[in-house]
Design a protein around this motif. Structure first.
Motif, PDB file in Angstrom:
ATOM      1  N   CYS A 183       0.836  -1.197   0.000  1.00 51.61           N
ATOM      2  CA  CYS A 183       0.000   0.000   0.000  1.00 51.61           C
ATOM      3  C   CYS A 183       0.871   1.247   0.000  1.00 51.61           C
ATOM      4  O   CYS A 183       2.076   1.178   0.262  1.00 51.61           O
TER       5      CYS A 183
ATOM      6  N   GLU B 280      -3.499   4.320  -1.972  1.00 54.38           N
ATOM      7  CA  GLU B 280      -3.883   3.091  -2.668  1.00 54.38           C
ATOM      8  C   GLU B 280      -3.487   1.901  -1.788  1.00 54.38           C
ATOM      9  O   GLU B 280      -2.594   2.014  -0.936  1.00 54.38           O
ATOM     10  N   PRO B 281      -4.192   0.776  -1.943  1.00 53.40           N
ATOM     11  CA  PRO B 281      -5.327   0.442  -2.824  1.00 53.40           C
ATOM     12  C   PRO B 281      -6.636   0.513  -2.039  1.00 53.40           C
ATOM     13  O   PRO B 281      -6.649   0.807  -0.837  1.00 53.40           O
ATOM     14  N   ASP B 282      -7.736   0.193  -2.729  1.00 54.84           N
ATOM     15  CA  ASP B 282      -9.036   0.183  -2.068  1.00 54.84           C
ATOM     16  C   ASP B 282      -9.109  -0.921  -1.010  1.00 54.84           C
ATOM     17  O   ASP B 282      -9.886  -0.815  -0.056  1.00 54.84           O
TER      18      ASP B 282
END
Length: 331
Positions: free
Chosen positions: A243, A300-302
């Motif tokens: 991330c 990021e990310p989800d």
């Protein structure tokens, strides 16, 4: 002036600490003549200590390198330091070996010092800095580490059995290069002759080591430091997900939370820091980032955003005063 026995052992301690020392320096530090110094050196040799003599204008003495020494004389402070170090070493080493070494040091101490060491052991509590239990790790085979170090220094080819993560055991032929200690494990960095490439081997998975008389060949190491190369290799197993986040705190305060094996820290402004990190799950990253006690923005990310939602929902359930209906109750 010290008595003869005290001065002789003081001389021994100086040679053990400093290696080679000139006769003039030794005589000056001990407050004796060079003739008396020669007699003290002769006494050490009579006691079995292999003192080497260097002749000439800058001549002096040293303890013969590589020799097996008789019992080493330790001051009270040195003996206490050794005892404390061995107490910590039992976490990683063969407990029987560490215990026997500690017992011998304790036996050489005066009763008062033995009492102090025992008192410290009785009242001392070891607490992990992050409150977590240490990772599982096998005891270190000290003899194996010594042989691997010897093969690295002497540049000798080695063969051994290595057990991989899936339990498969194979015979490996390698040209050893370095030993690396990290994450409470020891690793051998070597050029694998059968794979024709560089490899990292966990030493607790090595058995049947044979160091041959064949010289190791010269191999070009990848264009980075050994520490960085090993860390990158370990990250493959440790960092299953990654991330990028923005932490509203200075880089200096954030960096102490992010070890190189887990990520990198980059100052965006004096008060804002970018963190590129990874772990085995997004939930683990979310909980870890919250320990910083600073505002965090997910770039990021989800998957990390969803992890923060799950952690927040768990926190809300823990804060409820009514009956939530168990861990599966509504958030």
């Amino acid at each position: 002036m010290w008595d003869t026995t005290s001065r002789t052992f003081q001389l021994l301690g100086m040679l053990q600490r400093n290696g080679f020392m000139t006769s003039d320096r030794l005589a000056s530090d001990l407050g004796v003549t060079t003739r008396t110094l020669r007699r003290d050196v002769a006494r050490l040799r009579d006691l079995g200590y292999p003192v080497d003599t260097r002749l000439g204008v800058d001549g002096g003495y040293s303890i013969e390198p590589g020799a097996v020494l008789p019992p080493i004389s330790l001051s009270t402070e040195e003996a206490l330091a050794c005892a404390l170090a061995l107490r910590r070493w039992t976490e990683d080493a063969d407990r029987t070996l560490a215990r026997s070494s500690l017992d011998k040091i304790l036996a050489s101490m005066p009763p008062r010092v033995r009492w102090i060491v025992g008192a410290m052991a009785e009242v001392t509590v070891d607490v992990a800095a992050d409150g977590l239990e240490p990772i599982d790790h096998a005891a270190v085979d000290i003899g194996l580490l010594g042989e691997l170090a010897r093969s690295c220094v002497l540049r000798r080819r080695a063969e051994f059995h290595h057990t991989s993560r899936d339990g498969t055991t194979t015979r490996r032929r390698v040209d050893p290069h370095r030993l690396v200690h990290t994450a409470r494990r020891w690793y051998l960095v070597a050029f694998d002759l059968d794979a024709d490439d560089w490899r990292t081997f966990r030493t607790d998975r090595v058995s049947g080591l044979v160091v041959s008389e064949l010289p190791a060949r010269t191999h070009t190491f990848p264009g980075m430091e050994v520490e960085e190369w090993v860390t990158r290799g370990l990250q493959v197993g440790w960092r299953q997900v990654g991330c990028t986040v923005r932490v509203h705190a200075p880089a200096a305060s954030v960096r102490r939370w992010v070890a190189p094996a887990w990520g990198s820290v980059e100052a965006e402004t004096p008060e804002v820091t970018l963190v590129h990190a990874g772990a085995d799950s997004y939930d683990a990253i979310a909980r870890w980032l919250l320990l910083m006690q600073a505002e965090v923005e997910v770039i990021e990310p989800d998957g990390l955003r969803s992890a923060f939602d799950r952690v927040a929902a768990q926190a809300r359930r823990a804060a409820r005063t009514d009956d939530p209906g168990g861990p599966t109750g509504a958030a």
